[in-house]
Design a protein around this motif. Structure first.
Motif, PDB file in Angstrom:
ATOM      1  N   GLY A  96      26.528  33.969  67.707  1.00 39.86           N
ATOM      2  CA  GLY A  96      27.905  34.453  67.720  1.00 39.86           C
ATOM      3  C   GLY A  96      28.896  33.345  67.418  1.00 39.86           C
ATOM      4  O   GLY A  96      28.540  32.152  67.311  1.00 39.86           O
ATOM      5  N   ALA A  97      30.144  33.773  67.279  1.00 43.98           N
ATOM      6  CA  ALA A  97      31.212  32.793  67.071  1.00 43.98           C
ATOM      7  C   ALA A  97      31.375  31.942  68.327  1.00 43.98           C
ATOM      8  O   ALA A  97      31.786  30.784  68.263  1.00 43.98           O
ATOM      9  N   ALA A  98      31.034  32.522  69.471  1.00 42.15           N
ATOM     10  CA  ALA A  98      31.194  31.783  70.725  1.00 42.15           C
ATOM     11  C   ALA A  98      30.385  30.489  70.687  1.00 42.15           C
ATOM     12  O   ALA A  98      30.900  29.405  70.972  1.00 42.15           O
ATOM     13  N   PHE A 122      41.331  31.768  73.507  1.00 46.30           N
ATOM     14  CA  PHE A 122      40.111  32.461  73.947  1.00 46.30           C
ATOM     15  C   PHE A 122      39.460  31.612  75.040  1.00 46.30           C
ATOM     16  O   PHE A 122      39.378  30.394  74.923  1.00 46.30           O
ATOM     17  N   TYR A 125      37.148  28.179  74.914  1.00 40.05           N
ATOM     18  CA  TYR A 125      37.473  26.922  74.209  1.00 40.05           C
ATOM     19  C   TYR A 125      37.697  25.757  75.191  1.00 40.05           C
ATOM     20  O   TYR A 125      37.246  24.643  74.948  1.00 40.05           O
ATOM     21  N   ASN A 167      42.819  30.037  66.026  1.00 49.02           N
ATOM     22  CA  ASN A 167      42.196  31.363  66.048  1.00 49.02           C
ATOM     23  C   ASN A 167      43.166  32.327  65.366  1.00 49.02           C
ATOM     24  O   ASN A 167      44.239  32.588  65.885  1.00 49.02           O
ATOM     25  N   ASN A 171      43.287  36.424  69.179  1.00 47.05           N
ATOM     26  CA  ASN A 171      42.992  37.062  70.449  1.00 47.05           C
ATOM     27  C   ASN A 171      43.654  36.215  71.529  1.00 47.05           C
ATOM     28  O   ASN A 171      43.377  35.009  71.588  1.00 47.05           O
ATOM     29  N   ASP A 199      38.545  29.598  64.446  1.00 48.45           N
ATOM     30  CA  ASP A 199      37.809  30.793  64.858  1.00 48.45           C
ATOM     31  C   ASP A 199      38.417  31.997  64.137  1.00 48.45           C
ATOM     32  O   ASP A 199      39.548  32.390  64.412  1.00 48.45           O
ATOM     33  N   VAL A 201      36.925  35.217  63.755  1.00 42.76           N
ATOM     34  CA  VAL A 201      36.083  36.407  63.966  1.00 42.76           C
ATOM     35  C   VAL A 201      36.770  37.712  63.582  1.00 42.76           C
ATOM     36  O   VAL A 201      36.102  38.687  63.273  1.00 42.76           O
ATOM     37  N   TYR A 202      38.099  37.716  63.608  1.00 47.41           N
ATOM     38  CA  TYR A 202      38.811  38.968  63.260  1.00 47.41           C
ATOM     39  C   TYR A 202      39.291  38.933  61.810  1.00 47.41           C
ATOM     40  O   TYR A 202      40.280  39.591  61.460  1.00 47.41           O
ATOM     41  N   SER A 230      31.759  35.607  62.796  1.00 43.95           N
ATOM     42  CA  SER A 230      30.520  36.269  63.211  1.00 43.95           C
ATOM     43  C   SER A 230      30.471  37.689  62.699  1.00 43.95           C
ATOM     44  O   SER A 230      31.457  38.214  62.170  1.00 43.95           O
ATOM     45  N   ALA A 232      30.058  40.136  64.711  1.00 38.66           N
ATOM     46  CA  ALA A 232      30.344  41.001  65.857  1.00 38.66           C
ATOM     47  C   ALA A 232      31.452  42.007  65.567  1.00 38.66           C
ATOM     48  O   ALA A 232      31.282  43.210  65.764  1.00 38.66           O
ATOM     49  N   LYS A 233      32.581  41.500  65.109  1.00 37.81           N
ATOM     50  CA  LYS A 233      33.749  42.367  64.962  1.00 37.81           C
ATOM     51  C   LYS A 233      33.772  43.043  63.595  1.00 37.81           C
ATOM     52  O   LYS A 233      34.086  44.222  63.482  1.00 37.81           O
ATOM     53  N   LYS A 241      25.102  39.217  68.453  1.00 41.94           N
ATOM     54  CA  LYS A 241      25.451  37.802  68.609  1.00 41.94           C
ATOM     55  C   LYS A 241      24.952  36.935  67.443  1.00 41.94           C
ATOM     56  O   LYS A 241      24.239  35.941  67.635  1.00 41.94           O
TER      57      LYS A 241
HETATM   58  N1  PMP Z   1      36.237  34.140  69.463  1.00 38.54           N
HETATM   59  C1  PMP Z   1      37.135  35.086  69.729  1.00 38.54           C
HETATM   60  C2  PMP Z   1      38.571  34.846  69.439  1.00 38.54           C
HETATM   61  C3  PMP Z   1      36.727  36.301  70.283  1.00 38.54           C
HETATM   62  O1  PMP Z   1      37.620  37.239  70.551  1.00 38.54           O
HETATM   63  C4  PMP Z   1      35.367  36.501  70.558  1.00 38.54           C
HETATM   64  C5  PMP Z   1      34.908  37.753  71.203  1.00 38.54           C
HETATM   65  N2  PMP Z   1      34.166  38.439  70.342  1.00 38.54           N
HETATM   66  C6  PMP Z   1      34.472  35.485  70.247  1.00 38.54           C
HETATM   67  C7  PMP Z   1      34.943  34.307  69.713  1.00 38.54           C
HETATM   68  C8  PMP Z   1      33.006  35.621  70.482  1.00 38.54           C
HETATM   69  O2  PMP Z   1      32.431  36.183  69.356  1.00 38.54           O
HETATM   70  P1  PMP Z   1      30.841  36.417  69.259  1.00 38.54           P
HETATM   71  O3  PMP Z   1      30.564  37.678  69.976  1.00 38.54           O
HETATM   72  O4  PMP Z   1      30.570  36.475  67.820  1.00 38.54           O
HETATM   73  O5  PMP Z   1      30.229  35.250  69.921  1.00 38.54           O
END
Ligand code: PMP
Ligand code: GLN
Length: 391
Positions: A96-98, A122, A125, A167, A171, A199, A201-202, A230, A232-233, A241
């Motif tokens: 995942g991006a996390a 987020f 971080y 980001n 978010n 980041d 992801v969106y 990622s 995910a979104k 993930k």
């Molecule tokens: N970064 C941001 C800004 C998020 O909102 C999220 C939540 N999805 C993540 C990272 C984590 O993303 P992932 O599920 O791909 O790890």
């Protein structure tokens, strides 16, 4: 009795888990965690299943990620942004991006380096910066527009600045940073020889005229940016993930060295699914955006009708709503009250998304997520429009 390390002493249960538990206890409609209640495209799932069935993906994946996915990440970056990414050395697949953000921060920041965080940020971080021994510097976005002040941004940079964490789309505020805002950050990164860890992801969730601009595309930034995203979104498979970090190979080496020591490799079958997803045609991405534009409008009108003052979401799938017109307490008190008395869950941002210095900026807002089926949003709407009668 031995206990945990001092390093983790302040990292209590995340707000997402806390709200999920409360929502469950009270049978509330959960517009808290950004967790779609629908699946992504069937063909993406089929691609992952096929990789299991034919035996391609049932053992450890290569540490960097499977070649078709690294290639798909590079192709996607070229198709949408004109970025030139080396799929061999400039992409690493992450959990995942996390994990992409975490490994990048740990692999790129030295103890004593200053790292700029735009807040609200987020929640993961800051622990990453702290564990790297970095020194966080905070630049707040202020309501109702959630924009930063140019002078504050300039003042945050100095010779000790190693990185800024970005980001966009953002978010929890739904901001999409403009070219002018990103250009200022790019100018300062170059002036102080800093890097951006971005980041995104969106990236496919922008509304109206707003456009997602990766900071890596700005002049002089390609070699000093790690872009993280990622599946995910963009493809509604948050449970898989699968994410990535991409950029100049010298920077990605830092991400890789952390990644290989924590995980070595990422879940194998889902990498084939996301490789397929990244190659979907432009119509997929356009329809995806239209679907979310409808959901954004729906939740936007529900919240306005319910008496909130809201900041219109430019991107991502969150709306920040100010409840101070009808509720006196802080964001946590409001979120609890809403779950218990109205039956709708949202995220109180102050404790998790702000530093203590700027926490007050989040005390009168809560974050609602609209990544839900329309009937769920409508059911939440029926409860929310009645909320003031319960005060
Ligand atoms: N970064 C941001 C800004 C998020 O909102 C999220 C939540 N999805 C993540 C990272 C984590 O993303 P992932 O599920 O791909 O790890
Ligand atoms: N990105 C999602 C959110 O912000 C999920 C976060 C999480 O579960 N850690 O709600």
């Amino acid at each position: 009795m031995p206990s945990f390390a001092r390093r983790v002493a302040s990292y209590t249960t995340t707000i997402f888990a806390e709200i999920n538990t409360l929502a469950q206890q009270h049978n509330a409609i959960n517009l808290g965690q950004g967790r779609p209640d629908f699946d992504g495209p069937a063909e993406v799932m089929e691609a992952a299943i096929a990789a299991m069935r034919d035996g391609r993906a049932n053992q450890y994946a290569p540490g960097y990620g499977v070649a078709p996915l690294r290639q798909a990440v590079a192709d996607h970056a070229r198709r949408f942004y004109g970025l030139n990414i080396d799929p061999e050395r400039g992409v690493i697949i992450t959990v995942g991006a996390a994990e992409g953000m975490f490994s990048s921060i740990l692999g790129l920041v030295d103890p004593g380096d200053e790292v700029i965080l735009i807040e609200p940020y987020f929640d993961t971080y800051l622990p990453a910066v702290e564990m790297a021994g970095g020194v966080p510097r905070f630049v707040p976005l202020r309501p109702p527009d959630w924009m930063f002040d140019e002078a504050e941004m300039r003042a945050a940079f100095n010779d000790k600045t190693r990185a800024i964490i970005l980001n966009t789309p953002h978010n929890p505020t739904g901001r999409v940073f403009s070219r002018a805002e990103l250009s200022l950050i790019a100018e300062l990164c170059q002036k102080y020889d800093a890097i951006a860890i971005s980041d995104e992801v969106y990236e496919h969730l922008v509304f109206g005229d707003h456009q997602h601009i990766p900071i890596a595309t700005l002049d002089g930034m390609a070699d000093r940016t790690v872009t993280v995203s990622s599946g995910a979104k963009s493809f509604s498979y948050t449970g898989w993930k699968v994410g990535w970090a991409m950029g100049h190979p010298d920077l990605i080496t830092g991400t890789w060295r952390i990644h290989q020591n924590i995980l070595y490799a990422v879940n194998h079958p889902s990498q084939y699914g996301i490789a397929h997803a990244l190659g979907l045609d432009n119509e997929y991405f356009a329809a995806f955006r239209r679907m979310y534009e409808g959901k954004r409008r729906l939740l936007d009108s529900i919240l306005r009708e319910s008496g909130f003052t809201i900041s219109e979401a430019q991107g991502a799938f969150f709306i920040m709503a100010d409840f101070s017109a009808f509720f006196d307490g802080d964001d946590m008190q409001f979120a609890r009250w809403l779950i218990e008395h109205v039956g709708v869950a949202c995220i109180p941002p102050a404790e998790s998304f702000f530093s203590s210095q700027h926490r007050y900026l989040g005390r009168k807002h809560v974050r609602f997520s609209f990544c839900k089926n329309d009937d769920v949003l409508l059911a939440a709407g029926e409860r929310l429009v009645a909320l003031r009668a319960k005060l």
